[in-house]
Design a protein around this motif. Structure first.
Motif, PDB file in Angstrom:
ATOM      1  N   ALA A 168      -4.313   5.453  -3.442  1.00 37.56           N
ATOM      2  CA  ALA A 168      -4.918   4.121  -3.346  1.00 37.56           C
ATOM      3  C   ALA A 168      -6.277   4.100  -4.021  1.00 37.56           C
ATOM      4  CB  ALA A 168      -5.036   3.712  -1.886  1.00 37.56           C
ATOM      5  N   ASP A 172       4.631   5.980   5.683  1.00 37.49           N
ATOM      6  CA  ASP A 172       4.781   4.617   6.169  1.00 37.49           C
ATOM      7  C   ASP A 172       3.556   4.179   6.969  1.00 37.49           C
ATOM      8  OD1 ASP A 172       5.457   6.514   8.096  1.00 37.49           O
ATOM      9  OD2 ASP A 172       7.049   5.303   8.994  1.00 37.49           O
ATOM     10  N   CYS A 228       0.475   5.488   6.746  1.00 36.47           N
ATOM     11  CA  CYS A 228      -0.672   5.420   5.835  1.00 36.47           C
ATOM     12  C   CYS A 228      -0.669   4.111   5.039  1.00 36.47           C
ATOM     13  CB  CYS A 228      -0.674   6.611   4.886  1.00 36.47           C
ATOM     14  SG  CYS A 228      -0.920   8.205   5.708  1.00 36.47           S
ATOM     15  N   LEU A 229       0.496   3.695   4.572  1.00 34.96           N
ATOM     16  CA  LEU A 229       0.587   2.440   3.823  1.00 34.96           C
ATOM     17  C   LEU A 229       0.247   1.256   4.721  1.00 34.96           C
ATOM     18  CD1 LEU A 229       3.820   3.160   1.763  1.00 34.96           C
ATOM     19  CD2 LEU A 229       1.492   2.993   0.866  1.00 34.96           C
ATOM     20  N   HIS A 230       0.656   1.332   5.987  1.00 34.15           N
ATOM     21  CA  HIS A 230       0.291   0.297   6.952  1.00 34.15           C
ATOM     22  C   HIS A 230      -1.223   0.205   7.097  1.00 34.15           C
ATOM     23  CE1 HIS A 230      -0.088  -1.766  10.832  1.00 34.15           C
ATOM     24  NE2 HIS A 230      -0.689  -0.699  11.309  1.00 34.15           N
ATOM     25  N   ALA A 249      -1.400  -2.022  -1.057  1.00 34.32           N
ATOM     26  CA  ALA A 249      -0.445  -1.132  -0.397  1.00 34.32           C
ATOM     27  C   ALA A 249       0.860  -1.037  -1.171  1.00 34.32           C
ATOM     28  CB  ALA A 249      -0.181  -1.606   1.025  1.00 34.32           C
ATOM     29  N   THR A 281      -2.788  -1.322   4.042  1.00 32.90           N
ATOM     30  CA  THR A 281      -2.602  -2.773   4.071  1.00 32.90           C
ATOM     31  C   THR A 281      -3.684  -3.439   4.908  1.00 32.90           C
ATOM     32  OG1 THR A 281      -0.196  -2.525   3.846  1.00 32.90           O
ATOM     33  CG2 THR A 281      -1.002  -4.644   4.646  1.00 32.90           C
ATOM     34  N   THR A 317       0.250   1.099  -4.170  1.00 35.15           N
ATOM     35  CA  THR A 317       0.080   2.487  -3.736  1.00 35.15           C
ATOM     36  C   THR A 317       1.428   3.112  -3.423  1.00 35.15           C
ATOM     37  OG1 THR A 317      -2.118   2.024  -2.828  1.00 35.15           O
ATOM     38  CG2 THR A 317      -0.994   3.992  -2.017  1.00 35.15           C
ATOM     39  N   GLU A 318       2.288   2.363  -2.738  1.00 38.62           N
ATOM     40  CA  GLU A 318       3.622   2.873  -2.431  1.00 38.62           C
ATOM     41  C   GLU A 318       4.378   3.226  -3.708  1.00 38.62           C
ATOM     42  OE1 GLU A 318       7.597   1.481   0.058  1.00 38.62           O
ATOM     43  OE2 GLU A 318       6.284  -0.022  -0.820  1.00 38.62           O
ATOM     44  N   ALA A 335      -1.380   9.610  -0.010  1.00 45.60           N
ATOM     45  CA  ALA A 335      -1.414   8.152   0.073  1.00 45.60           C
ATOM     46  C   ALA A 335      -2.815   7.596  -0.158  1.00 45.60           C
ATOM     47  CB  ALA A 335      -0.889   7.696   1.432  1.00 45.60           C
TER      48      ALA A 335
END
Length: 338
Positions: free
Chosen positions: A27, A165, A167-169, A180, A172, A183-184, A23
């Motif tokens: 990014a 989930d 890591c994306l948080h 984010a 963000t 990246t997802e 992740a």
């Protein structure tokens, strides 16, 4: 550069070690101004990752890797029901005391709760372990849905796909939702099944540049553009919103995004179309209207040119890919570790 320390305790699932690297590296790779330094740190007594396919890890860092980190990530591990080793608890408390952000993935929340740092705070864990966490650590308010939960500097989640989930948080929080979201998408494209390859390989690199980072001088204008995609925005209108002349606006956009304002606008519209195709069942006609591309024919033309595939093929392939990478809730009970 933001330093992230991933603390591996014995029996940590391998995918919970590789997911953060995937992740955060994604990014950074697709947004040149973003940089993360990821440290894999092993706790005392670490021997290997957990089942179903244990492997050994040679890490350059022990608990000392938590020193100076901006974020500490605590994956699940085999002995999550037991009290953590005193030196592990001490290292986590020290990190919290100096203002470090701490994230727990899956049953890693048990270990974080055992330090007392989650007393009186909300937290999440694997859906199969929510009742057990509440019983073992009654001072922690457990979110039964296992969604990403933030309470002060502490962040926790069920650990979907190894903690993607969570890591994306965190991405963000660091760099904003557009980064984010892209990246997802890139993560899923890297994990794609062969059947999805032809429809999605071209969709990645073509549009990711339509992102501005928080604090950018043109961010207020790009946010205004994103909120008004359904309107037929002109270059003069964009310049007026920015309070700049057309030439100055164009120079600033090129300097910060590598694109002209109208190129940025078009790519933002295609990005929004991708998001709608991925997350909604709206027909192509409605997607075209909501993104400001006007007609289905115009949507198909620009979508094909920037992504290499049609909207309908992209939608079908993306959903097939996601279905192959997720799994239904199992009624029979939890896996050995999530």
């Amino acid at each position: 550069m933001s330093v992230i320390a991933v603390l591996a305790l014995d029996g940590t699932p391998g995918h919970q070690l590789t997911a953060p690297a995937l992740a955060f590296a994604t990014a950074a790779r697709h947004h040149p101004t973003i940089a993360y330094d990821l440290r894999i740190c092993t706790g005392p007594g670490f021997r290997a990752t957990g089942s179903p396919a244990p492997f050994r890890v040679e890490a350059d860092w022990g608990l000392d890797g938590l020193d100076g980190a901006d974020t500490v990530l605590l994956p699940g591990h085999a002995g999550f029901r037991d009290a953590p080793a005193p030196e592990v608890a001490e290292a986590l408390r020290a990190a919290a005391a100096r203002g470090c952000r701490i994230g727990a993935v899956g049953t890693g929340t048990f270990t974080l709760a055992a330090t007392g740092l989650l007393d009186g705070r909300r937290a999440a864990t694997s859906r199969w372990h929510t009742a057990e966490l509440a019983e073992l650590h009654p001072r922690t308010e457990v979110d039964p849905d296992g969604s990403v939960v933030a309470d002060g500097p502490f962040h926790s989640a069920a650990g979907v796909l190894g903690g993607i989930d969570l890591c994306l948080h965190l991405i963000t929080l660091d760099h904003g939702e557009p980064v984010a979201i892209e990246t997802e998408r890139q993560v899923f494209l890297q994990l794609h099944s062969p059947t999805a390859a032809h429809a999605t390989d071209g969709a990645a690199d073509a549009v990711f540049n339509a992102v501005t980072l928080p604090g950018s001088r043109i961010e207020p204008t790009t946010r205004w553009m994103e909120a008004n995609l359904h309107h037929p925005l002109t270059l003069t209108e964009i310049a007026a919103h920015a309070g700049l002349g057309v030439r100055s606006l164009t120079r600033r956009f090129r300097a910060e995004t590598g694109l002209t304002p109208l190129q940025y606008l078009l790519r933002t519209r295609v990005q929004r179309a991708q998001r709608l195709l991925e997350r909604t069942d709206e027909p192509v006609e409605r997607v075209a209207a909501r993104t400001g591309l006007g007609t289905p024919a115009n949507l198909r033309h620009h979508f094909q040119r920037l992504t290499g595939t049609s909207p309908s093929t992209y939608r079908a392939a993306f959903r097939s890919m996601v279905a192959g990478l997720t799994w239904p809730e199992r009624a029979s009970g939890p896996p050995s570790e999530e």
